[in-house]
Write a protein that holds these residues in place. Structure first.
Motif, mmCIF file in Angstrom:
data_model
loop_
_atom_site.group_PDB
_atom_site.id
_atom_site.type_symbol
_atom_site.label_atom_id
_atom_site.label_comp_id
_atom_site.label_asym_id
_atom_site.label_seq_id
_atom_site.Cartn_x
_atom_site.Cartn_y
_atom_site.Cartn_z
ATOM 1 N N MET A 286 0.874 -1.176 0.000
ATOM 2 C CA MET A 286 0.000 0.000 0.000
ATOM 3 C C MET A 286 0.912 1.227 0.000
ATOM 4 O O MET A 286 1.305 1.748 1.053
ATOM 5 C CB MET A 286 -0.931 -0.030 1.202
ATOM 6 N N GLU A 287 1.252 1.674 -1.205
ATOM 7 C CA GLU A 287 2.276 2.705 -1.376
ATOM 8 C C GLU A 287 1.847 4.045 -0.786
ATOM 9 O O GLU A 287 2.696 4.865 -0.427
ATOM 10 C CB GLU A 287 2.607 2.866 -2.861
ATOM 11 N N GLU A 288 0.532 4.279 -0.671
ATOM 12 C CA GLU A 288 0.075 5.538 -0.094
ATOM 13 C C GLU A 288 0.135 5.538 1.433
ATOM 14 O O GLU A 288 -0.085 6.566 2.068
ATOM 15 C CB GLU A 288 -1.348 5.860 -0.564
ATOM 16 N N TYR A 289 0.412 4.390 2.030
ATOM 17 C CA TYR A 289 0.460 4.260 3.489
ATOM 18 C C TYR A 289 1.799 4.741 4.051
ATOM 19 O O TYR A 289 1.867 5.404 5.092
ATOM 20 C CB TYR A 289 0.234 2.803 3.870
ATOM 21 N N GLY A 290 2.886 4.376 3.393
ATOM 22 C CA GLY A 290 4.233 4.722 3.832
ATOM 23 C C GLY A 290 5.215 4.332 2.750
ATOM 24 O O GLY A 290 4.833 3.781 1.708
ATOM 25 N N PHE A 291 6.489 4.621 2.978
ATOM 26 C CA PHE A 291 7.514 4.305 1.983
ATOM 27 C C PHE A 291 8.290 3.083 2.451
ATOM 28 O O PHE A 291 8.999 3.120 3.454
ATOM 29 C CB PHE A 291 8.462 5.483 1.793
ATOM 30 N N LEU A 292 8.140 1.973 1.715
ATOM 31 C CA LEU A 292 8.764 0.705 2.074
ATOM 32 C C LEU A 292 9.997 0.470 1.215
ATOM 33 O O LEU A 292 9.913 0.476 -0.019
ATOM 34 C CB LEU A 292 7.763 -0.438 1.876
ATOM 35 N N GLU A 293 11.144 0.238 1.872
ATOM 36 C CA GLU A 293 12.374 -0.137 1.187
ATOM 37 C C GLU A 293 12.632 -1.620 1.437
ATOM 38 O O GLU A 293 12.527 -2.091 2.572
ATOM 39 C CB GLU A 293 13.553 0.671 1.709
ATOM 40 N N LEU A 294 12.995 -2.336 0.390
ATOM 41 C CA LEU A 294 13.365 -3.737 0.498
ATOM 42 C C LEU A 294 14.847 -3.833 0.184
ATOM 43 O O LEU A 294 15.269 -3.626 -0.960
ATOM 44 C CB LEU A 294 12.533 -4.588 -0.477
ATOM 45 N N ALA A 301 19.069 -1.882 -2.840
ATOM 46 C CA ALA A 301 17.725 -2.355 -3.168
ATOM 47 C C ALA A 301 17.786 -3.809 -3.608
ATOM 48 O O ALA A 301 18.568 -4.181 -4.480
ATOM 49 C CB ALA A 301 17.129 -1.489 -4.273
ATOM 50 N N ALA A 302 16.952 -4.636 -2.988
ATOM 51 C CA ALA A 302 16.935 -6.059 -3.312
ATOM 52 C C ALA A 302 16.241 -6.280 -4.652
ATOM 53 O O ALA A 302 15.369 -5.517 -5.062
ATOM 54 C CB ALA A 302 16.209 -6.833 -2.208
ATOM 55 N N GLN A 303 16.634 -7.341 -5.328
ATOM 56 C CA GLN A 303 16.003 -7.720 -6.580
ATOM 57 C C GLN A 303 14.839 -8.671 -6.303
ATOM 58 O O GLN A 303 14.732 -9.235 -5.211
ATOM 59 C CB GLN A 303 17.027 -8.398 -7.492
ATOM 60 N N ILE A 307 15.327 -12.631 -0.586
ATOM 61 C CA ILE A 307 14.777 -12.362 0.739
ATOM 62 C C ILE A 307 15.376 -11.045 1.222
ATOM 63 O O ILE A 307 16.588 -10.926 1.381
ATOM 64 C CB ILE A 307 15.085 -13.497 1.723
ATOM 65 N N ALA A 308 14.529 -10.048 1.408
ATOM 66 C CA ALA A 308 14.985 -8.694 1.712
ATOM 67 C C ALA A 308 14.516 -8.251 3.086
ATOM 68 O O ALA A 308 13.473 -8.679 3.577
ATOM 69 C CB ALA A 308 14.456 -7.722 0.655
#
Length: 458
Positions: A286-294, A301-303, A307-308
């Motif tokens: 849910m991109e409008e909820y917060g900014f998630l980095e994997l 940035a994981a591909q 497992i990130a």
């Protein structure tokens, strides 16, 4: 209190708390989510940029910890590229958040009733103050998730969560409580023993909920018991699972016993990231909820397929903003770039769990997805795999009638097939598997910290 009085008390409390959860701001956020689900990728990115820019500036002005860190790292809150500025900040752990709690908490943290606590081992819980707006926003996202199966407020819900709904020392039914104000029935996760489970099934069937929500482990225990004893369960319109890993063996058993589809939710008390499973059974960020980095192990940035580590920044709680917060969870990014449901943003292949959802072998391997261990045995009611150290693993088993020495050896052999014979594996028979403070259940729990891997001889 007698059960009837408990039901009345719970209903009165629920009616009062509904004012906190469903005020004017709740409808505002519902309208926002109805609109944002049709956004393009670019619209979503533009919204994120605006929210990040405002959050960086707010945190600089109101949080001494972030102001100091931004000054040390050369962060410019009003820079045209807020994503680049955010990346200059360090990832912050729950331990560090607790250490700097008073320097992160803002003056908007005024109402003690608006404080929630995370789960965790003793001493590791985090108490998160919130604003009223945060509560409205959170429940709007939750009901947006429920709507994937057509649920709306007032529908009958059965809940299987960690609430202490009846005294833990109660030995006779009922093991649930009725909330008439919200048309729900809440079942205890602390009383699900073999003798008590028939009462659970009778109460559940009499209530005949339209929807079921709860921890996979609790719903699974009920489903497995019903199948084992050929007891029919009322079929709801859908089952919503949250707060724990949903393992494939649990999903298969639950869907077979209840005759309903499962939809998964990922959320946190910290309000930094949210995932929701859509009608096409894709798990969306849910991109409008917060900014998630994997992120991979190097912090890049994981591909997809890797497992990130999930690092998240939430802009929905100005009482306690968290920037680049290490959630402790692992996720795998899907190679799918879009979904036929129409929602923009990334798709998660699976939530892989936390660091302690993996066994770590003496040669430094992470071993997850261990549900296969029990597929060859049908005499286990509940189980848990506990890694004590790099050499020793205990498998706790709450057995069903007929559990044998041969079953014990099969379980050991199956685990050693995956981790190798260099680890000592033993089975410990228990009456029930202990749950955490919030009623959550960890199918795999490793006491080995990942940082020990770097100390292993090469």
């Amino acid at each position: 209190m007698p059960p009837s009085v408990q039901n009345v008390a719970a209903s009165i409390y629920a009616a009062w708390s509904s004012r906190i959860k469903y005020g004017a701001g709740f409808q505002k956020w519902q309208r926002f989510l109805d609109e944002s689900k049709g956004w393009t990728q670019q619209q979503m990115r533009d919204y994120q940029a605006g929210q990040l820019r405002e959050l960086l500036q707010f945190s600089f002005e109101h949080c001494p910890y972030y102001r100091r860190t931004m000054q040390q790292r050369g962060v410019q809150p009003n820079n045209a590229d807020p994503f680049a500025e955010l990346a200059k900040l360090p990832v912050i752990s729950r331990k560090e958040v607790k250490e700097h709690f008073n320097e992160i908490k803002t003056s908007l943290a005024q109402d003690r009733k608006l404080t929630l606590s995370t789960s965790g081992t003793s001493g590791a819980s985090l108490h998160v103050p919130m604003t009223q707006e945060t509560f409205w926003r959170e429940y709007a996202f939750r009901w947006h998730f429920y709507s994937v199966a057509g649920a709306k407020r007032g529908d009958r819900f059965a809940f299987f969560q960690g609430h202490m709904v009846v005294p833990v020392d109660r030995r006779t039914p009922p093991f649930h409580i009725r909330n008439y104000a919200e048309n729900t029935m809440m079942f205890s996760l602390y009383h699900m023993s073999e003798p008590a489970l028939p009462d659970y099934i009778h109460a559940y069937n009499d209530f005949a909920p339209e929807f079921v929500y709860g921890y996979p482990s609790g719903i699974f225990v009920l489903a497995a018991f019903a199948l084992k004893h050929q007891m029919k369960l009322h079929s709801p319109k859908a089952i919503f699972c949250a707060s724990e890993m949903l393992h494939p063996f649990q999903k298969e058993t639950i869907e077979r016993a209840f005759g309903a589809e499962i939809f998964q939710w990922y959320g946190q008390v910290e309000t930094t990231a949210n995932l929701q499973e859509c009608a096409r059974h894709r798990i969306h960020v849910m991109e409008e909820y917060g900014f998630l980095e994997l992120l991979d192990e190097s912090g890049a940035a994981a591909q997809h397929g890797e497992i990130a580590t999930a690092v998240a920044t939430g802009w929905g709680n100005r009482a306690f903003p968290l920037l680049r917060y290490d959630t402790g969870d692992r996720m795998v990014l899907s190679e799918e770039k879009s979904c036929t449901c129409g929602r923009a943003g990334r798709i998660i292949e699976r939530v892989a769990g936390r660091d302690d959802d993996f066994l770590i072998t003496p040669d430094g391997r992470y071993v997850g997805r261990l549900d296969f261990v029990f597929k060859a045995v049908d005499t286990v009611r509940e189980s848990q795999i506990v890694q004590e150290d790099l050499q020793n693993v205990i498998i706790r088993v709450a057995p069903l009638p007929g559990f044998s020495d041969a079953d014990r050896q099969t379980i050991i052999d199956k685990l050693q097939e995956r981790v190798g014979c260099g680890m000592n594996v033993r089975v410990e028979i228990v009456d029930k598997i202990p749950r955490g403070p919030s009623g959550k259940f960890r199918y795999v729990h490793s006491k080995v910290r990942p940082e020990l891997i770097s100390q292993l001889p090469s």
